[in-house]
Design an enzyme around this catalytic site. Sequence first.
Site, PDB file in Angstrom:
ATOM      1  N   GLU A 169      -2.438  10.476   0.770  1.00  0.00           N
ATOM      2  CA  GLU A 169      -3.661   9.669   0.692  1.00  0.00           C
ATOM      3  C   GLU A 169      -4.061   9.121   2.055  1.00  0.00           C
ATOM      4  OE1 GLU A 169      -6.346   6.261   0.325  1.00  0.00           O
ATOM      5  OE2 GLU A 169      -4.297   6.156   1.052  1.00  0.00           O
ATOM      6  N   GLU A 170      -3.054   8.749   2.847  1.00  0.00           N
ATOM      7  CA  GLU A 170      -3.339   8.082   4.127  1.00  0.00           C
ATOM      8  C   GLU A 170      -3.843   9.046   5.198  1.00  0.00           C
ATOM      9  OE1 GLU A 170      -3.525   5.016   4.284  1.00  0.00           O
ATOM     10  OE2 GLU A 170      -2.054   4.072   2.954  1.00  0.00           O
ATOM     11  N   ASP A 209       0.837  -1.213   0.000  1.00  0.00           N
ATOM     12  CA  ASP A 209       0.000   0.000   0.000  1.00  0.00           C
ATOM     13  C   ASP A 209       0.862   1.249   0.000  1.00  0.00           C
ATOM     14  OD1 ASP A 209      -2.076   1.752   0.299  1.00  0.00           O
ATOM     15  OD2 ASP A 209      -2.651   1.108   2.301  1.00  0.00           O
TER      16      ASP A 209
END
Length: 442
Positions: free
Chosen positions: A209-210, A177
């Site tokens: 994104e996280e 990821d």
Amino acid sequence: MQLTWYLAASAVIATTQASPHPAYQQQVLDTLVSPAPPSLASPNNEELRPEDVISKDPLLSFHRDLIKIESISGNEHAISNFLADFLREQNFTVVKQAVPPVKAKDVETDESYDEETDPNPRSNIYAYPNGHPDKPSVFLTSHIDTVPPFIPYSVRQPDTSSQHTDDLIIAGRGSVDAKASVAAQIFAALETLAANPSASLGLLFVVGEEIGGDGMKTFSRSTLNTEGTYHTVIFGEPTEAALVSGHKGMVGFEVYAHGKAAHSGYPWLGKSAVSAILPALTRRRRAPSSPKYGQTTLNVGVVRAGVATNVVPSEAWADVSVRLAAGTPEEARAIIREAVANVTADVEAEVVVDFSHHLEAYEPQDLDTDVPGFDVIPVNYGTDVPALQVKEGVKRYLYGPGTIFVAHGDNEALTVGELKDAVVGYKKLIAAALERETAGLV
Ligand SMILES: *[C@@H]1O[C@H](CO)[C@@H](O)[C@H](O)[C@H]1NC(C)=O
Ligand SMILES: *[C@@H]1O[C@H](CO)[C@@H](O)[C@H](O)[C@H]1NC(C)=O
């Protein structure tokens, strides 16, 4: 075979036998492997070390180099430079789009930010082949940040007795990821361009994104997107090589209770904020469900209350996130307000529902699955998909190697075979999009 197309797609590497293997050119300095790795078909049956399998393969060594660069959200400077250099060497025009630093604990960004004076700017990487128009019609996108903590890269034999190099296990933070998606997307684009140099492809690798998608939101608002002419976006996240039919929506809220402190020996003199907030957190709500996404689920993530065991608590607070199976965030907020009001009608303390710290909310995201040859699954996790505003009719696919079940764990890993298969999968998705274009269907 991979070596052939890799060389064909590369501007820097002359296509002579004497040139250094591109895999070595991409290695970070402290990891240079000196002698050439032994051949797979070693006549004396000498065992091939997993590290050597990686070094011999441009895709695998590029993936390794991405993982070796720590890129926890907020610290994406080094990896975006690395990626920009790599893509320039592969004959891409690279646009670095500055994204303001991450502020304190949430993703609100500083509007007065000046990237010129920032020694370590974060940037999205937007790239398209040299000589192509700057507005590709198909683009592949994933993210270059990871969750903490950093876990070093490693590669090992599987626990089974398999000697097949496809079964080697690659581990480390971001190995799944989403650095597996980043690497596989780039190599799928290079292979496609080697076969079809005019393919109108773009690449977008975003930061943040996280932590809520500040990178994708920055891109989404920019002219690169608003003036974009793309008809297909392929998002890369771990989907176990399935096409994702959609994911749940999200809405969050906080609940506060204000009561009155008193000695615990005389609780009737106080108003317990904890007793007031509990029904609001534990009562099952009439939550919307859908055949596609199942139940709406709720997670009470943080609760803070009270000061001491012998004091009636005057304050309580909880932070809750809801994964929506149906309906809009507005509808969900109305249900939440009403449900909390219902269960706290006769408590003594004051109970307040607050949505103001959870403005990032979205409804369930439906995605395209019309390319044959893939398993199709819905997922429960969130992605950058809702952060990218697309024009009506744009196809959105979500696909990538590895499984979400290890993605944020300390066991994050995938196999060599999964990574290689994803290159094939992305190429299939790209080919389907280009075919629709050729057929005039976009
Ligand atoms: C790089 O791009 C230019 C411009 O499109 C093209 O002429 C050239 O052949 C490309 N080089 C390689 C090695 O692909
Ligand atoms: C709140 O209570 C009313 C009256 O009992 C009921 O009709 C309604 O469904 C309840 N709302 C929620 C969200 O539980």
